[in-house]
Design a protein around this motif. Structure first.
Motif, short mmCIF file in Angstrom:
data_model
loop_
_atom_site.label_atom_id
_atom_site.label_comp_id
_atom_site.label_asym_id
_atom_site.label_seq_id
_atom_site.Cartn_x
_atom_site.Cartn_y
_atom_site.Cartn_z
N TYR A 51 0.83 -1.21 0.00
CA TYR A 51 0.00 0.00 0.00
C TYR A 51 0.87 1.26 0.00
CZ TYR A 51 -3.69 -3.30 1.26
OH TYR A 51 -4.56 -4.35 1.27
N SER A 52 1.96 1.23 0.72
CA SER A 52 2.89 2.35 0.70
C SER A 52 3.46 2.56 -0.69
CB SER A 52 4.03 2.11 1.70
OG SER A 52 3.62 2.27 3.02
N VAL A 53 3.79 1.46 -1.35
CA VAL A 53 4.37 1.53 -2.70
C VAL A 53 3.39 2.20 -3.66
CG1 VAL A 53 5.17 0.16 -4.65
CG2 VAL A 53 5.85 -0.46 -2.33
N LEU A 54 2.12 1.85 -3.56
CA LEU A 54 1.12 2.47 -4.43
C LEU A 54 0.91 3.94 -4.09
CD1 LEU A 54 -1.65 -0.31 -4.60
CD2 LEU A 54 0.18 0.16 -6.23
N MET A 55 0.80 4.25 -2.81
CA MET A 55 0.53 5.63 -2.42
C MET A 55 1.68 6.56 -2.78
SD MET A 55 -1.71 7.66 -1.21
CE MET A 55 -2.93 6.66 -0.37
N ALA A 56 2.89 6.06 -2.69
CA ALA A 56 4.05 6.89 -3.03
C ALA A 56 4.03 7.31 -4.50
CB ALA A 56 5.34 6.13 -2.72
N GLN A 57 3.37 6.55 -5.34
CA GLN A 57 3.27 6.92 -6.75
C GLN A 57 2.27 8.06 -6.97
OE1 GLN A 57 2.67 3.41 -9.30
NE2 GLN A 57 3.53 2.14 -7.66
N VAL A 58 1.33 8.20 -6.06
CA VAL A 58 0.26 9.18 -6.21
C VAL A 58 0.59 10.51 -5.53
CG1 VAL A 58 -2.17 9.64 -5.69
CG2 VAL A 58 -1.45 7.36 -6.39
N LEU A 59 1.32 10.46 -4.43
CA LEU A 59 1.48 11.63 -3.58
C LEU A 59 2.12 12.84 -4.27
CD1 LEU A 59 2.34 10.17 -0.08
CD2 LEU A 59 0.22 11.21 -0.88
N PRO A 60 3.13 12.69 -5.13
CA PRO A 60 3.66 13.89 -5.79
C PRO A 60 2.59 14.66 -6.57
CG PRO A 60 5.21 12.07 -6.01
CD PRO A 60 3.96 11.49 -5.43
N ARG A 61 1.74 13.95 -7.30
CA ARG A 61 0.65 14.61 -8.02
C ARG A 61 -0.36 15.21 -7.05
NH1 ARG A 61 -1.56 10.00 -11.63
NH2 ARG A 61 -0.44 8.72 -10.12
N PHE A 62 -0.64 14.48 -6.00
CA PHE A 62 -1.58 14.94 -4.97
C PHE A 62 -1.09 16.25 -4.37
CE2 PHE A 62 -3.17 15.09 -0.65
CZ PHE A 62 -4.50 14.71 -0.78
N ALA A 63 0.20 16.32 -4.04
CA ALA A 63 0.77 17.52 -3.42
C ALA A 63 0.70 18.71 -4.37
CB ALA A 63 2.21 17.24 -3.01
N ARG A 64 1.01 18.47 -5.64
CA ARG A 64 0.94 19.57 -6.61
C ARG A 64 -0.49 20.06 -6.78
NH1 ARG A 64 4.66 16.17 -9.37
NH2 ARG A 64 2.97 15.36 -10.68
N HIS A 65 -1.44 19.15 -6.81
CA HIS A 65 -2.84 19.51 -7.04
C HIS A 65 -3.39 20.37 -5.90
CE1 HIS A 65 -6.93 18.97 -8.69
NE2 HIS A 65 -7.30 18.92 -7.43
N PHE A 66 -3.07 19.99 -4.65
CA PHE A 66 -3.64 20.69 -3.51
C PHE A 66 -2.68 21.72 -2.90
CE2 PHE A 66 -6.27 16.85 -3.65
CZ PHE A 66 -7.53 17.42 -3.55
N GLY A 67 -1.49 21.85 -3.46
CA GLY A 67 -0.57 22.87 -2.97
C GLY A 67 -0.08 22.63 -1.56
N ILE A 68 0.29 21.41 -1.24
CA ILE A 68 0.77 21.08 0.10
C ILE A 68 2.19 20.54 0.02
CG2 ILE A 68 -1.57 20.53 0.87
CD1 ILE A 68 -0.82 17.60 0.74
N ILE A 69 2.83 20.49 1.16
CA ILE A 69 4.17 19.93 1.26
C ILE A 69 4.06 18.59 1.98
CG2 ILE A 69 6.47 20.19 2.27
CD1 ILE A 69 6.16 23.19 2.00
N ILE A 70 4.52 17.53 1.34
CA ILE A 70 4.50 16.19 1.94
C ILE A 70 5.93 15.77 2.23
CG2 ILE A 70 3.90 13.77 1.62
CD1 ILE A 70 1.59 14.65 -0.11
N THR A 71 6.19 15.46 3.49
CA THR A 71 7.52 15.03 3.91
C THR A 71 7.51 13.52 4.13
OG1 THR A 71 7.88 17.15 5.03
CG2 THR A 71 9.33 15.31 5.64
N PRO A 72 8.32 12.78 3.40
CA PRO A 72 8.36 11.32 3.62
C PRO A 72 9.19 10.96 4.84
CG PRO A 72 9.90 11.95 1.88
CD PRO A 72 9.19 13.21 2.27
N ARG A 73 8.73 9.96 5.56
CA ARG A 73 9.46 9.39 6.69
C ARG A 73 9.51 7.88 6.49
NH1 ARG A 73 11.21 13.55 7.18
NH2 ARG A 73 11.14 15.03 8.89
#
Length: 234
Positions: A51-73
């Motif tokens: 599930y992490s592997v799938l979500m990591a593929q989506v988050l960069p687009r998600f961050a750009r769309h909503f204008g947020i900063i996502i920090t990976p841990r």
């Protein structure tokens, strides 16, 4: 019954009350706006979690769309209280991920193989070294693909090219994060978006970001979840 025992239920009720949670979120949101900071979220990523592997593929687009900063841990070790059926998760999650990847046009090997723990640790140490780099997301995708395909030659090539965090430092970091994430997850509250897929391996199917005080749904990747932006920053 002592005074402490009488007061404890009242204190617990106050701390967990919805009104207090709403006030805290409003306060943090007001402070964020005054400081002109964007919304922020922390994404806990486990490379041996489909599930992490799938979500990591989506988050960069998600961050750009909503204008947020996502920090990976980067994570690796599981908290047994968060994963009460880890053996079932290990068996069923990859099967689930292949169907989800096909449904959402993402990448996950159809002929996957469960990665050995020592190999997952090697890939995790590499990601720990590059956690703050802009190329983290592309590196995570490449490492995860090689890991789940059991492509040792490709994995060795990536590790040689990008290096790894020293073993002792990586061990301390992973153990500390396992303890921290399990203690902070209890403060999460869901946003009213009904289509959810886990991004941190939570077997109940929820996507959780402990420091964002919210839960975002998978539908947000297409912009169909109006409440996807966090109500309070990290």
């Amino acid at each position: 019954m002592s005074l402490t025992q009488r007061l404890m239920p009242l204190v617990a009720k106050l701390i967990t009350s919805e009104r207090l949670q709403q006030w805290r979120r409003a306060f943090r949101e007001s402070r964020r706006k005054l400081q002109r900071r964007p919304h922020q979220a922390v994404f806990y990523f486990r490379i041996d979690d489909p599930y992490s592997v799938l979500m990591a593929q989506v988050l960069p687009r998600f961050a750009r769309h909503f204008g947020i900063i996502i920090t990976p841990r980067v994570m690796l070790y599981l908290d047994q209280q968060m994963y009460p059926a880890a053996d079932m998760l290990e068996e069923l999650a990859p099967r689930d991920a292949t169907q989800l990847a096909r449904l959402h046009e993402l990448d996950f090997p159809h002929h996957w193989q469960l990665p050995p723990r020592e190999v997952s640790l090697a890939a995790t140490r590499c990601l720990l070294k590059h956690e703050g780099d802009e190329r983290f997301w592309s590196l995570a995708a490449a490492l995860a693909d090689a890991l789940w395909r059991n492509d040792h030659d490709k994995l060795e090539e990536l590790l040689t090219e990008h290096g790894q965090m020293p073993a002792d430092r990586a061990q301390l970091a992973l153990e500390a994060r396992a303890a921290t994430s399990s203690s902070r997850t209890a403060t999460i509250s869901p946003a009213p978006c009904t289509t959810r897929v886990s991004g941190t391996g939570a077997w109940n199917g929820w996507t959780t970001w402990p420091t964002a005080s919210t839960t975002w749904g998978w539908a947000a990747r297409t912009g169909r979840c109006p409440t996807a932006a966090p109500s309070a920053p990290a």
